[in-house]
Design an enzyme around this catalytic site. Structure first.
Site, PDB file in Angstrom:
ATOM      1  N   ASP A   1      32.760  50.359  48.213  1.00 27.51           N
ATOM      2  CA  ASP A   1      33.528  51.194  48.859  1.00 27.51           C
ATOM      3  C   ASP A   1      32.560  51.894  49.050  1.00 27.51           C
ATOM      4  OD1 ASP A   1      35.680  52.909  49.805  1.00 27.51           O
ATOM      5  OD2 ASP A   1      36.137  53.245  48.147  1.00 27.51           O
ATOM      6  N   SER A   2      32.866  52.855  50.261  1.00 28.00           N
ATOM      7  CA  SER A   2      32.517  53.168  51.633  1.00 28.00           C
ATOM      8  C   SER A   2      32.102  54.682  50.231  1.00 28.00           C
ATOM      9  CB  SER A   2      32.716  54.325  52.134  1.00 28.00           C
ATOM     10  OG  SER A   2      33.823  54.334  52.504  1.00 28.00           O
TER      11      SER A   2
ATOM     12  N   CYS B   1      42.532  39.028  21.739  1.00 30.33           N
ATOM     13  CA  CYS B   1      43.812  38.661  21.182  1.00 30.33           C
ATOM     14  C   CYS B   1      43.613  36.681  20.260  1.00 30.33           C
ATOM     15  CB  CYS B   1      44.585  37.953  22.348  1.00 30.33           C
ATOM     16  SG  CYS B   1      45.372  39.733  22.797  1.00 30.33           S
TER      17      CYS B   1
ATOM     18  N   CYS C   1      48.466  35.960  24.871  1.00 26.15           N
ATOM     19  CA  CYS C   1      46.651  35.978  25.462  1.00 26.15           C
ATOM     20  C   CYS C   1      46.061  34.981  24.811  1.00 26.15           C
ATOM     21  CB  CYS C   1      46.810  37.698  25.768  1.00 26.15           C
ATOM     22  SG  CYS C   1      44.833  38.197  26.191  1.00 26.15           S
TER      23      CYS C   1
ATOM     24  N   GLY D   1      34.204  57.353  51.297  1.00 28.65           N
ATOM     25  CA  GLY D   1      34.644  57.891  51.979  1.00 28.65           C
ATOM     26  C   GLY D   1      35.891  58.515  50.640  1.00 28.65           C
ATOM     27  N   PHE D   2      36.693  57.697  49.953  1.00 25.59           N
ATOM     28  CA  PHE D   2      37.605  58.248  48.978  1.00 25.59           C
ATOM     29  C   PHE D   2      37.120  58.912  48.365  1.00 25.59           C
ATOM     30  CE2 PHE D   2      40.712  57.073  45.193  1.00 25.59           C
ATOM     31  CZ  PHE D   2      41.685  58.046  45.314  1.00 25.59           C
TER      32      PHE D   2
ATOM     33  N   ASP E   1      41.405  46.550  44.405  1.00 26.47           N
ATOM     34  CA  ASP E   1      40.672  46.357  42.867  1.00 26.47           C
ATOM     35  C   ASP E   1      41.677  48.484  42.163  1.00 26.47           C
ATOM     36  OD1 ASP E   1      40.215  49.037  45.123  1.00 26.47           O
ATOM     37  OD2 ASP E   1      39.720  49.644  43.415  1.00 26.47           O
TER      38      ASP E   1
ATOM     39  N   CYS F   1      42.778  35.647  25.235  1.00 30.36           N
ATOM     40  CA  CYS F   1      41.065  36.986  25.385  1.00 30.36           C
ATOM     41  C   CYS F   1      40.714  36.486  23.844  1.00 30.36           C
ATOM     42  CB  CYS F   1      41.585  38.291  26.479  1.00 30.36           C
ATOM     43  SG  CYS F   1      41.596  39.002  24.646  1.00 30.36           S
TER      44      CYS F   1
ATOM     45  N   ASP G   1      35.780  56.090  55.884  1.00 32.58           N
ATOM     46  CA  ASP G   1      37.458  56.900  56.067  1.00 32.58           C
ATOM     47  C   ASP G   1      37.574  58.294  55.962  1.00 32.58           C
ATOM     48  OD1 ASP G   1      37.346  55.451  53.661  1.00 32.58           O
ATOM     49  OD2 ASP G   1      39.269  55.493  53.793  1.00 32.58           O
TER      50      ASP G   1
ATOM     51  N   HIS H   1      40.360  43.179  26.540  1.00 30.62           N
ATOM     52  CA  HIS H   1      41.826  41.790  26.732  1.00 30.62           C
ATOM     53  C   HIS H   1      42.067  43.168  28.437  1.00 30.62           C
ATOM     54  CE1 HIS H   1      46.134  41.626  26.153  1.00 30.62           C
ATOM     55  NE2 HIS H   1      46.290  42.865  26.228  1.00 30.62           N
TER      56      HIS H   1
HETATM   57  N1  PRF Z   1      40.493  54.456  50.915  1.00 33.08           N
HETATM   58  C1  PRF Z   1      39.007  54.012  50.673  1.00 33.08           C
HETATM   59  N2  PRF Z   1      38.849  53.904  48.669  1.00 33.08           N
HETATM   60  C2  PRF Z   1      39.532  54.076  48.935  1.00 33.08           C
HETATM   61  C3  PRF Z   1      41.322  54.409  49.371  1.00 33.08           C
HETATM   62  C4  PRF Z   1      40.853  54.956  50.183  1.00 33.08           C
HETATM   63  O1  PRF Z   1      42.274  55.059  51.035  1.00 33.08           O
HETATM   64  C5  PRF Z   1      41.916  54.362  48.170  1.00 33.08           C
HETATM   65  C6  PRF Z   1      43.343  54.981  48.489  1.00 33.08           C
HETATM   66  N3  PRF Z   1      44.297  54.583  47.067  1.00 33.08           N
HETATM   67  C7  PRF Z   1      41.474  53.746  47.273  1.00 33.08           C
HETATM   68  N4  PRF Z   1      40.388  54.112  46.981  1.00 33.08           N
HETATM   69  N5  PRF Z   1      37.306  54.260  50.773  1.00 33.08           N
HETATM   70 ZN    ZN Z   2      44.322  39.333  24.580  1.00 29.51          ZN
END
Ligand code: PRF
Ligand code: ZN
Length: 372
Positions: free
Chosen positions: A93-94, A310, A305, A96-97, A267, A307, A147, A336
């Protein structure tokens, strides 16, 4: 092109997609759940354990690795795959969030975001170009554009300004990204809960032509019916021949509802986080392992399950480990929960293959209930 998406079929009952995503580190079967390894580790799990539960791709975070240990160090180590001993695909992920989650610690400008480290308060700056440079150093198979994820609730004008800046930043990310043969850069659609803004963002981002697209800005505190409605509106605007990723979503019900609305990738920290807190996801809903009701339960967490946890341990033993604060307890519950979600997605893929995903959803909810 670093990646190639192959649409194998759509479920006749639900319209859900079965596909394959070819990456430089192997093929991913979609729809897929990606365990989260924020700090170059999926907390408490070794890569061997992740492979044993059939994890096909993991997610890591630009923001955290930039601050510690530093992307230059990871580059020196030979890239993130080598550094953490994971040879399957990685998505980053960048930042941003994560930066936007810092609240008062950050300041947004057109150029980028100024923020203070959550670790030591030191001052930093991340721009779209820097987010790309960091992810290039990490060497992830899939990188995300930088973003802004608008908070919920947010008023119309705020969300409109924010999505328009996200488009300008997406363009800058694309221009800054050079090694498109080894790393794919995905665009992120924003627009909050406003459908016309989702449409505007989808058109602008898709117009920039990325090899994959994500839906950002959902699962940020809005009611589930709003999230499903916005998602259902957004996915038909997205190209059929590219992968679609719903960011930060990972409860069992949201995964199934997301797939039915045309999503291929997810994710979430949820399974690993609640596992460390002593909550298990099972086919009959959630189990809070410290509850007294499990004191003399010599059954596994989930009788259905397969795993490692379990197959080998009882709820009574797991409860004991958590009551005694033993580190093995959180390892076993993490194992698990991740296995449970990865297996759920395998069952979802099988249901798509057999054109019966709506039946599968009905059976799942009848057993599972709606308690997560
Ligand atoms: N942008 C980025 N990562 C994220 C989100 C997003 O809007 C969200 C929103 N649920 C989770 N992770 N870059
Ligand atoms: Zn399990």
């Amino acid at each position: 092109m670093a990646i190639r998406y192959e649409l194998i079929k759509t479920c006749k009952q639900s319209g859900a997609r079965l596909g394959r995503l070819h990456t430089p580190h192997g093929v991913i079967e979609t729809p897929i759940f990606m365990p989260v390894g924020t700090q170059a580790t999926v907390k408490a799990m070794t890569p061997e354990e992740l492979k044993d539960m059939n994890a096909q791709i993991i997610l890591s975070n630009t923001y955290h690795l930039y601050l510690r240990p530093g992307h230059k160090l990871i580059e020196k180590a030979g890239g993130l795959h080598k550094f953490m001993n994971w040879d399957r695909p990685i998505l980053t992920d960048s930042g941003g969030f994560q930066v936007f989650s810092l609240g008062p610690l950050r300041k947004i400008r057109e150029e980028g975001v100024e923020f203070r480290s959550h670790l030591d308060g030191s001052k930093h700056f991340i721009s779209p170009e820097i987010a790309v440079e960091i992810q290039n150093s990490l060497g992830s198979d899939i990188m995300m554009a930088f973003d802004e994820c608008a908070p919920y609730p947010a008023d119309y004008d705020y969300v409109k300004n924010s999505l328009e800046r996200t488009t300008r930043w997406a363009k800058r990310c694309k221009d800054a990204h050079k090694n498109t043969d080894q790393q794919a850069l995905f665009g992120i659609i924003q627009g909050g809960m406003y459908k016309d803004l989702r449409k505007q963002s989808a058109e602008e981002i898709i117009g920039l032509d990325f090899p994959g697209y994500s839906v950002g800005g959902l699962s940020v505190g809005e009611p589930k019916d709003i999230m499903y409605d916005v998602l259902e509106y957004t996915t038909p605007l997205m190209p059929k021949d590219k992968p679609r990723y719903l960011m930060g979503v990972g409860s069992p019900d949201d995964l199934i509802e997301g797939v039915i609305r045309g999503i291929d990738m997810f994710d979430c920290v949820l399974p690993s986080r609640i596992g460390r807190n002593g909550t298990a996801m099972t086919s009959r809903g959630k189990v809070v392992i410290k509850n007294a009701s499990h004191t003399e339960s010599f059954e596994p967490l989930d009788t259905e399950c397969g795993c490692y946890t379990c197959k080998n341990y009882s709820k009574a033993y797991l409860r004991h480990l958590f009551k005694a604060n033993e580190i093995l307890g959180l390892r076993l519950l993490t194992n698990h929960n991740l296995h449970f979600l990865l297996n759920l997605m395998e069952e979802v893929r099988q249901a798509i293959r057999e054109d019966r995903l709506l039946d599968y959803r009905k059976d799942f909810f009848e057993k599972y209930g709606y308690n997560l």
